[in-house]
Design a protein around this motif. Structure first.
Motif, PDB file in Angstrom:
ATOM      1  N   SER A   7       0.854  -1.184   0.000  1.00 55.62           N
ATOM      2  CA  SER A   7       0.000   0.000   0.000  1.00 55.62           C
ATOM      3  C   SER A   7       0.887   1.231   0.000  1.00 55.62           C
ATOM      4  CB  SER A   7      -0.928   0.009   1.222  1.00 55.62           C
ATOM      5  OG  SER A   7      -0.170   0.030   2.413  1.00 55.62           O
ATOM      6  N   GLY A   8       0.279   2.386  -0.257  1.00 58.65           N
ATOM      7  CA  GLY A   8       1.025   3.636  -0.161  1.00 58.65           C
ATOM      8  C   GLY A   8       1.407   4.259  -1.486  1.00 58.65           C
ATOM      9  N   GLY A   9       1.135   3.569  -2.594  1.00 58.49           N
ATOM     10  CA  GLY A   9       1.453   4.164  -3.882  1.00 58.49           C
ATOM     11  C   GLY A   9       0.532   5.329  -4.191  1.00 58.49           C
ATOM     12  N   LEU A  18       6.871   9.589  -1.017  1.00 61.74           N
ATOM     13  CA  LEU A  18       5.857   8.581  -0.733  1.00 61.74           C
ATOM     14  C   LEU A  18       6.468   7.535   0.197  1.00 61.74           C
ATOM     15  CD1 LEU A  18       4.227   7.844  -4.228  1.00 61.74           C
ATOM     16  CD2 LEU A  18       3.095   8.891  -2.266  1.00 61.74           C
ATOM     17  N   ARG A  19       5.617   6.895   0.962  1.00 57.13           N
ATOM     18  CA  ARG A  19       6.061   5.795   1.802  1.00 57.13           C
ATOM     19  C   ARG A  19       5.249   4.560   1.439  1.00 57.13           C
ATOM     20  NH1 ARG A  19       5.244   4.438   8.164  1.00 57.13           N
ATOM     21  NH2 ARG A  19       7.297   3.532   8.602  1.00 57.13           N
ATOM     22  N   LEU A  20       5.922   3.556   0.936  1.00 53.69           N
ATOM     23  CA  LEU A  20       5.261   2.300   0.623  1.00 53.69           C
ATOM     24  C   LEU A  20       5.327   1.380   1.834  1.00 53.69           C
ATOM     25  CD1 LEU A  20       6.608   1.580  -2.970  1.00 53.69           C
ATOM     26  CD2 LEU A  20       4.674   3.010  -2.256  1.00 53.69           C
ATOM     27  N   SER A  21       4.249   0.646   2.051  1.00 51.97           N
ATOM     28  CA  SER A  21       4.192  -0.323   3.123  1.00 51.97           C
ATOM     29  C   SER A  21       3.848  -1.695   2.558  1.00 51.97           C
ATOM     30  CB  SER A  21       3.128   0.069   4.152  1.00 51.97           C
ATOM     31  OG  SER A  21       3.415   1.318   4.733  1.00 51.97           O
ATOM     32  N   CYS A  22       4.327  -2.717   3.224  1.00 44.48           N
ATOM     33  CA  CYS A  22       4.019  -4.092   2.825  1.00 44.48           C
ATOM     34  C   CYS A  22       3.702  -4.878   4.088  1.00 44.48           C
ATOM     35  CB  CYS A  22       5.200  -4.704   2.090  1.00 44.48           C
ATOM     36  SG  CYS A  22       4.988  -6.455   1.666  1.00 44.48           S
ATOM     37  N   MET A  76       5.983  -5.851   9.038  1.00 46.75           N
ATOM     38  CA  MET A  76       5.826  -4.807   8.038  1.00 46.75           C
ATOM     39  C   MET A  76       7.157  -4.497   7.368  1.00 46.75           C
ATOM     40  SD  MET A  76       2.615  -3.943   8.018  1.00 46.75           S
ATOM     41  CE  MET A  76       2.726  -2.423   7.072  1.00 46.75           C
ATOM     42  N   LEU A  77       7.088  -4.240   6.078  1.00 48.84           N
ATOM     43  CA  LEU A  77       8.242  -3.793   5.305  1.00 48.84           C
ATOM     44  C   LEU A  77       7.896  -2.435   4.718  1.00 48.84           C
ATOM     45  CD1 LEU A  77      11.037  -4.660   4.077  1.00 48.84           C
ATOM     46  CD2 LEU A  77       9.743  -5.391   2.073  1.00 48.84           C
ATOM     47  N   TYR A  78       8.866  -1.512   4.731  1.00 51.52           N
ATOM     48  CA  TYR A  78       8.604  -0.150   4.269  1.00 51.52           C
ATOM     49  C   TYR A  78       9.637   0.281   3.235  1.00 51.52           C
ATOM     50  CZ  TYR A  78       5.916  -0.052   8.614  1.00 51.52           C
ATOM     51  OH  TYR A  78       5.037  -0.335   9.628  1.00 51.52           O
ATOM     52  N   LEU A  79       9.208   1.207   2.403  1.00 51.12           N
ATOM     53  CA  LEU A  79      10.133   1.872   1.491  1.00 51.12           C
ATOM     54  C   LEU A  79       9.793   3.360   1.517  1.00 51.12           C
ATOM     55  CD1 LEU A  79      12.469   1.392  -0.515  1.00 51.12           C
ATOM     56  CD2 LEU A  79      10.754   1.443  -2.339  1.00 51.12           C
TER      57      LEU A  79
END
Length: 125
Positions: A7-9, A18-22, A76-79
């Motif tokens: 999520s987060g796109g 932006l911050r992407l989350s998984c 959780m994984l983040y970018l």
């Protein structure tokens, strides 16, 4: 059963963030590598960032160094993406391997077993 959900796109202007989350579930290989990949139409999926199971080692493609940060927290994984450029536009996927991030494994899509459905990032210049 393993599930990865990104999520987060979204759509941002160049220079934005932006911050992407998984979110992960059912992933029991807690000692292994996780990563973010991206793909544009007609091109192969490319590794953007990887992280070791304990978060101690992180890996970034040269194209995103000093702009992106990969991190993890429990399931959780983040970018975190900053100073986004038009060339960052792509579908972004999180992925989980069944082995460590040794060498360049973190950037090799074939070494990752589990994949999310992807989240689109669009950067306008």
């Amino acid at each position: 059963q393993v599930h990865l959900v990104e999520s987060g796109g979204g759509s941002v202007q160049a220079g934005g963030s932006l911050r992407l989350s998984c979110a992960t579930s059912g992933y029991r290989y807690s000692t292994n590598c996780m990563g973010w990949f991206r793909q544009t139409p007609g091109k192969e999926r490319e590794g953007v960032a990887g992280i070791s199971h304990d978060g101690y080692y992180t890996y970034l493609d040269d194209s995103v160094k000093r702009r992106f940060i990969i991190s993890q927290d429990k399931k959780m994984l983040y970018l975190q993406m900053t100073r986004l450029k038009a060339e960052d536009t792509a579908m972004y996927f999180c992925a989980a391997a069944t082995a460590g991030c040794n060498g360049d494994r973190w950037r090799s899509a074939g070494d990752f077993v589990y994949w999310g459905q992807g989240t689109q990032v669009s950067v306008s210049s």
